[in-house]
Design a protein around this motif. Structure first.
Motif, PDB file in Angstrom:
ATOM      1  N   ARG B 157       0.842  -1.196   0.000  1.00  0.00           N
ATOM      2  CA  ARG B 157       0.000   0.000   0.000  1.00  0.00           C
ATOM      3  C   ARG B 157       0.884   1.255   0.000  1.00  0.00           C
ATOM      4  O   ARG B 157       1.656   1.501   0.918  1.00  0.00           O
ATOM      5  CB  ARG B 157      -0.880  -0.029   1.246  1.00  0.00           C
ATOM      6  N   LEU B 190      -5.048  -1.736  -7.384  1.00  0.00           N
ATOM      7  CA  LEU B 190      -6.215  -0.855  -7.354  1.00  0.00           C
ATOM      8  C   LEU B 190      -5.749   0.548  -6.964  1.00  0.00           C
ATOM      9  O   LEU B 190      -4.839   0.697  -6.144  1.00  0.00           O
ATOM     10  CB  LEU B 190      -7.234  -1.345  -6.323  1.00  0.00           C
ATOM     11  N   HIS B 192      -7.062   4.005  -5.322  1.00  0.00           N
ATOM     12  CA  HIS B 192      -8.144   4.653  -4.577  1.00  0.00           C
ATOM     13  C   HIS B 192      -7.998   6.171  -4.685  1.00  0.00           C
ATOM     14  O   HIS B 192      -6.926   6.721  -4.439  1.00  0.00           O
ATOM     15  CB  HIS B 192      -8.092   4.261  -3.092  1.00  0.00           C
ATOM     16  N   THR B 194      -9.204  10.040  -3.571  1.00  0.00           N
ATOM     17  CA  THR B 194      -9.818  10.830  -2.511  1.00  0.00           C
ATOM     18  C   THR B 194     -10.206  12.156  -3.122  1.00  0.00           C
ATOM     19  O   THR B 194      -9.350  12.888  -3.605  1.00  0.00           O
ATOM     20  CB  THR B 194      -8.820  11.096  -1.367  1.00  0.00           C
ATOM     21  N   HIS B 213     -14.666   5.570  -6.825  1.00  0.00           N
ATOM     22  CA  HIS B 213     -13.647   5.954  -5.872  1.00  0.00           C
ATOM     23  C   HIS B 213     -12.448   5.024  -5.973  1.00  0.00           C
ATOM     24  O   HIS B 213     -11.446   5.239  -5.325  1.00  0.00           O
ATOM     25  CB  HIS B 213     -14.221   5.997  -4.450  1.00  0.00           C
ATOM     26  N   THR B 214     -12.597   4.002  -6.781  1.00  0.00           N
ATOM     27  CA  THR B 214     -11.484   3.096  -7.037  1.00  0.00           C
ATOM     28  C   THR B 214     -11.424   2.836  -8.534  1.00  0.00           C
ATOM     29  O   THR B 214     -12.448   2.564  -9.151  1.00  0.00           O
ATOM     30  CB  THR B 214     -11.696   1.768  -6.284  1.00  0.00           C
ATOM     31  N   GLN B 263      -2.839   0.161  -4.154  1.00  0.00           N
ATOM     32  CA  GLN B 263      -2.847  -0.973  -3.238  1.00  0.00           C
ATOM     33  C   GLN B 263      -2.900  -2.281  -4.030  1.00  0.00           C
ATOM     34  O   GLN B 263      -3.551  -2.366  -5.062  1.00  0.00           O
ATOM     35  CB  GLN B 263      -4.108  -0.871  -2.363  1.00  0.00           C
ATOM     36  N   ARG B 265      -4.273  -5.727  -4.917  1.00  0.00           N
ATOM     37  CA  ARG B 265      -5.596  -6.333  -4.803  1.00  0.00           C
ATOM     38  C   ARG B 265      -5.554  -7.498  -3.823  1.00  0.00           C
ATOM     39  O   ARG B 265      -4.607  -8.284  -3.841  1.00  0.00           O
ATOM     40  CB  ARG B 265      -5.940  -6.897  -6.183  1.00  0.00           C
TER      41      ARG B 265
END
Lengths: 267, 267, 267
Positions: B157, B190, B192, B194, B213-214, B263, B265
């Motif tokens: 991450r 993935l 993400h 914000t 959002h992803t 991140q 998966r």
């Protein structure tokens, strides 16, 4: 792109024609592209990077006419100028090739910026004297666009649209001098405006009952009083909607793709 | 600046790389600056005027690598490229000097525009053949920046941020190919997003529950349908967030400094 | 315009000074135009296309001083620099002509873009060695502007206005070093700001009681803390209102034509 070109052709004279084509708007770029080459030195190489299909299977091309050369994506952006060239010159004076020879590209080609990785080096090699035929196989046709021409409702009424808004807020349409001549003398024509229903940001429009919805065609901006709306044939031969000393885009709520109708005056 | 350079070096070939670095954003300029020199002819002199400390005690510098030369403020803007140069070349191929010799500047130096008064004339003198060593004393270190690198929360991450938004609304992050390779294959990652909490103008954001959002990492824009959001590695090697044929900055409410997390998966 | 110039003068070195003059703002262009020529090589030809009267009866001119040459509309845009030239050099060193010789223009002249059709080809012919006198008859006067100078209320109080807002949001006024010297030492002066009553888009302004309405004159941006407002003499010799590492236009609600008052401090 400029660095790439100067590595290959150190004495290239680089000119930015415009960075104001709306993103991904191939028809607007195609329309604009017809007006520039006549003003540049013969043989000038025009590189076009309005390229929403970059990285997909869309072909890349180089074109040559007796007036100029062109490098860019084969997505229709060259269609109107190529059709005009076919009307102006015999077929043996026009050459089109697909860009398939990687020795004229950067060694590494990204999936998102062929302007830098393919078109720029190809243009610089052309400027250095490489022949068009070396770049790839000849093409007999290039990709066309769904027509961006205005629509004749009948012989007295032409429905066009705004294809670009310039730095001053002037709204440039796809209606040209040629169309207007078919309709009649400018003094006999009316131009109906259709305002956008909402702004890009979704805000409600202020009421503006006082704004004209029909304007006349004048010779130049200074033919009307400051603040007044008018239509005129701009310097590229396209009908445009303007406000003298003002911003037609903002004042009249006209946007890209807004409908503009030119109609013969009822006598 | 261009006039000043042409007075000193009449045959200089001047290229504007970008005027779109957000004002005073030294980290964004530093990040962008790493990607351009490789595309320019060897020895090109790059002048940088992202200079919030102009007129204060901040030092001015000139740098030389086997690839290029650089002139500008010693405020950290050169730190990432200098660190990369130190990894690429032996120390004896790298030269840094402080700009202290006023004979290479304009006679009058303003407190607010050293780009025109110091950097431009120094760059033009370099282009005319002046040696780096004549400009001032050698430096063994230059100013570094607080790291603008993304943060590893753990091996799966990575927390980065948006460092620039381009003309198309694509949001460019400080996460690069090198980082992604440490995380795994693109198909296993993935991204993400914000969204910003409020727009610059303080207006409330419209609800937009439908926005993703992803997103996944694709090869190029054309890999998704028009209007869809995606992540991809852009032409400068940075991960960017985009919307095909759209404006990610506006549609996804992402801004400069917005957080972007990549991140692995979960399997 | 660049294509037209390069057809006539293939080795012209073309530099864009600014495309940020507010549309049709002749006084702003006139004010800016005074500051550039000294930085360019002697004899440089400056082409000005701030031309709201294009297509009307307004005259076109070419001017020559020992420092530079100028081509553009005779709408007052050259008035301040010409008055300054008349103070700096004897009359026999200054030459002005009306552009009346169509052989130096494009064959077809539009009613809306004399920049491309008249000024650009005339400038290129000058660069190729055509003498000013060939372009048309000598003029003894050119068009002046209603004064754009600030107004002295009394010897201690000067009322000026914002004439331009730059890329950073700095608000540049028509008050120059010369005016300030008549008022006193910078440390003895106060600058009063008047904020705009409404934004361009008509939205109400947020309350901002915390914003200063009076600022002091500093030497450079870095003399105040980040976020603080200040006045300073910018690199063109004009007083400007700025916010360190911020955008004064947005933060202080100052716009073009906003009033700025400089006053001697009461002791």
């Amino acid at each position: 792109m400029k660095g790439v070109m100067l590595r290959i052709c150190p004495y290239a004279h680089l000119v930015d024609i415009t960075h104001e084509i709306p993103p991904q708007n191939v028809p607007a770029a195609a329309s604009m592209l017809q007006t520039f080459p006549a003003y540049f030195p013969p043989g000038t190489i025009h590189v076009v990077v309005v390229d929403p299909g970059v990285g997909s299977e869309r072909r890349a091309v180089a074109l040559e006419t007796p007036q100029a050369r062109f490098v860019g994506p084969d997505n229709g952006v060259f269609a109107p100028l190529w059709q005009a060239a076919q009307r102006s010159w015999p077929a043996h004076d026009l050459h089109a090739v697909a860009l398939t020879a990687p020795r004229f590209w950067l060694p590494q080609v990204s999936a998102t910026f062929h302007g830098r990785d393919i078109f720029a080096p190809v243009a610089a090699h052309l400027a250095q004297g490489v022949a068009l035929a070396e770049l790839g196989p000849a093409l007999t046709t290039i990709t066309t666009l769904p027509t961006a021409d205005p629509l004749w409702e009948d012989a007295t009424r032409l429905v066009g649209q705004v294809i670009a808004i310039d730095h001053f807020g002037n709204c440039i349409t796809n209606i040209t001098t040629t169309h207007l001549e078919q309709l009649g003398a400018p003094a006999d024509l009316l131009v109906h405006l259709t305002e956008a229903e909402a702004r890009n940001d979704g805000a409600a429009l202020a009421p503006h009952a006082s704004h004209p919805h029909t304007v006349q065609i004048y010779h130049t901006y200074a033919d009307v009083v400051p603040g007044a709306a008018l239509a005129l044939v701009g310097s590229t031969g396209h009908l445009e909607i303007a406000v003298r000393n003002g911003n037609a885009h903002e004042v009249l709520h006209i946007q890209e793709r807004s409908t503009i109708v030119v109609q013969t005056r009822q006598h």
